[in-house]
Design a protein around this motif. Structure first.
Motif, mmCIF file in Angstrom:
data_model
loop_
_atom_site.group_PDB
_atom_site.id
_atom_site.type_symbol
_atom_site.label_atom_id
_atom_site.label_comp_id
_atom_site.label_asym_id
_atom_site.label_seq_id
_atom_site.Cartn_x
_atom_site.Cartn_y
_atom_site.Cartn_z
ATOM 1 N N PRO A 168 1.602 -0.835 3.562
ATOM 2 C CA PRO A 168 1.517 -1.111 2.118
ATOM 3 C C PRO A 168 2.398 -2.266 1.654
ATOM 4 O O PRO A 168 3.299 -2.113 0.831
ATOM 5 C CB PRO A 168 1.975 0.213 1.505
ATOM 6 C CG PRO A 168 2.980 0.749 2.481
ATOM 7 C CD PRO A 168 2.454 0.346 3.845
ATOM 8 N N LYS A 178 -1.198 -4.139 -1.694
ATOM 9 C CA LYS A 178 -1.413 -3.179 -2.785
ATOM 10 C C LYS A 178 -1.919 -3.883 -4.035
ATOM 11 O O LYS A 178 -2.777 -3.337 -4.756
ATOM 12 C CB LYS A 178 -0.106 -2.433 -3.089
ATOM 13 C CG LYS A 178 0.373 -1.549 -1.950
ATOM 14 C CD LYS A 178 1.491 -0.620 -2.379
ATOM 15 C CE LYS A 178 2.749 -1.371 -2.728
ATOM 16 N NZ LYS A 178 3.862 -0.460 -3.096
ATOM 17 N N ARG A 179 -1.420 -5.077 -4.302
ATOM 18 C CA ARG A 179 -1.819 -5.805 -5.506
ATOM 19 C C ARG A 179 -3.294 -6.217 -5.448
ATOM 20 O O ARG A 179 -4.041 -6.057 -6.421
ATOM 21 C CB ARG A 179 -0.929 -7.035 -5.668
ATOM 22 C CG ARG A 179 -1.096 -7.784 -6.986
ATOM 23 C CD ARG A 179 -0.098 -8.927 -7.089
ATOM 24 N NE ARG A 179 -0.204 -9.602 -8.370
ATOM 25 C CZ ARG A 179 0.448 -9.228 -9.464
ATOM 26 N NH1 ARG A 179 1.252 -8.176 -9.417
ATOM 27 N NH2 ARG A 179 0.300 -9.894 -10.593
ATOM 28 N N SER A 199 -5.547 -3.039 -5.609
ATOM 29 C CA SER A 199 -5.586 -2.517 -6.974
ATOM 30 C C SER A 199 -6.469 -3.378 -7.867
ATOM 31 O O SER A 199 -7.243 -2.866 -8.690
ATOM 32 C CB SER A 199 -4.170 -2.440 -7.544
ATOM 33 O OG SER A 199 -4.184 -2.018 -8.891
#
Length: 253
Positions: A150, A155-156, A159
């Motif tokens: 992660p 993650k960005r 998302s």
């Protein structure tokens, strides 16, 4: 490729939606997205070693590669990792058979992650220790660490992709904007990969720009049952600030 995020949903009109950035030295020559001779592969091409970083085959095959960051200089006595992508796309082996054959000899290459889809299964291979990763339907992402690591940029991007899909049909422009994000991670969030802290900071954004190295291409791939839509935006070095975009529709068999 250096970062990939995807939504794999078997049975949906778009079975695989994937966004990706390829990061590379500006001096390394490459050919943009095109249909290869023979008409069976749609991909860019590395003109230095002859392979590719990401592409699709007419028989509903997909492959993409990321390097694994170790902080050490790559070996020069091994074959190009890009051939792992082109060999799969030009072959007929299933993803599982291809990786089962490759895993025991993955140490013959510089460290890599390989992502394959054969129209049925989505699988990964962590080349540095020959581990095959079975990926479940749904969301996923990988960069220059192991699968499921992660990192903030991973993650960005994931998302952002989830939000874009949740908002309804999203066009290529909206997804390319996700890939253009230059937000860097906070210093305390940076992974420890063996490179200097300043370099780690510069590499922590989804879209990378340094004087000699950066994001060379951004891609949006949509794989349906009988067709593929592949959009690639090629970025010039930071001094030029010019980009070109190619969008192609590829009929699958």
């Amino acid at each position: 490729m250096c970062i990939l995020a995807w939504h794999w949903q078997p049975g949906d009109p778009t079975e695989l939606l994937l966004v990706a950035n390829r990061d590379e030295a500006y001096a390394r020559p490459a050919q943009a997205l095109h249909l290869w001779p023979g008409g069976q592969v749609l991909a860019g091409r590395d003109l230095h070693a002859g392979g590719t970083w990401m592409g699709v085959g007419r028989t509903r095959r997909f492959a993409a590669l990321t390097n694994y960051r170790t902080g050490q200089a790559p070996r020069t006595d091994v074959a190009s990792r890009g051939t792992l992508v082109s060999d799969f796309l030009e072959g007929s082996a299933s993803a599982s058979d291809y990786l089962a054959n490759l895993a025991p000899r993955s140490g013959d290459f510089n460290p890599f992650n390989l992502l394959l889809w054969d129209g049925e299964a989505l699988l990964g291979l962590e080349g540095r220790h020959g581990r095959i990763v079975t990926l479940e339907p749904g969301w996923g992402a990988v960069s220059n660490g192991d699968f499921h690591t992660p990192w903030p940029k991973v993650k960005r991007l994931l998302s952002g992709l989830q939000s874009a899909v949740a908002g309804g049909p999203c066009d290529d422009e909206a997804l390319l904007q996700l890939l253009a994000d230059t937000t860097e991670a906070a210093p305390h969030e940076l992974p420890a990969t063996g490179v200097p802290a300043a370099v780690e900071q510069a590499l922590s954004s989804i879209f990378i720009r340094t004087p000699q190295y950066g994001t060379r291409a951004s891609s949006v791939l949509r794989m349906a049952h009988s067709s593929v839509r592949f959009c690639e935006q090629v970025h010039a070095p930071v001094q030029a600030q010019v980009c070109t975009r190619t969008s192609l529709v590829f009929d699958a068999e």
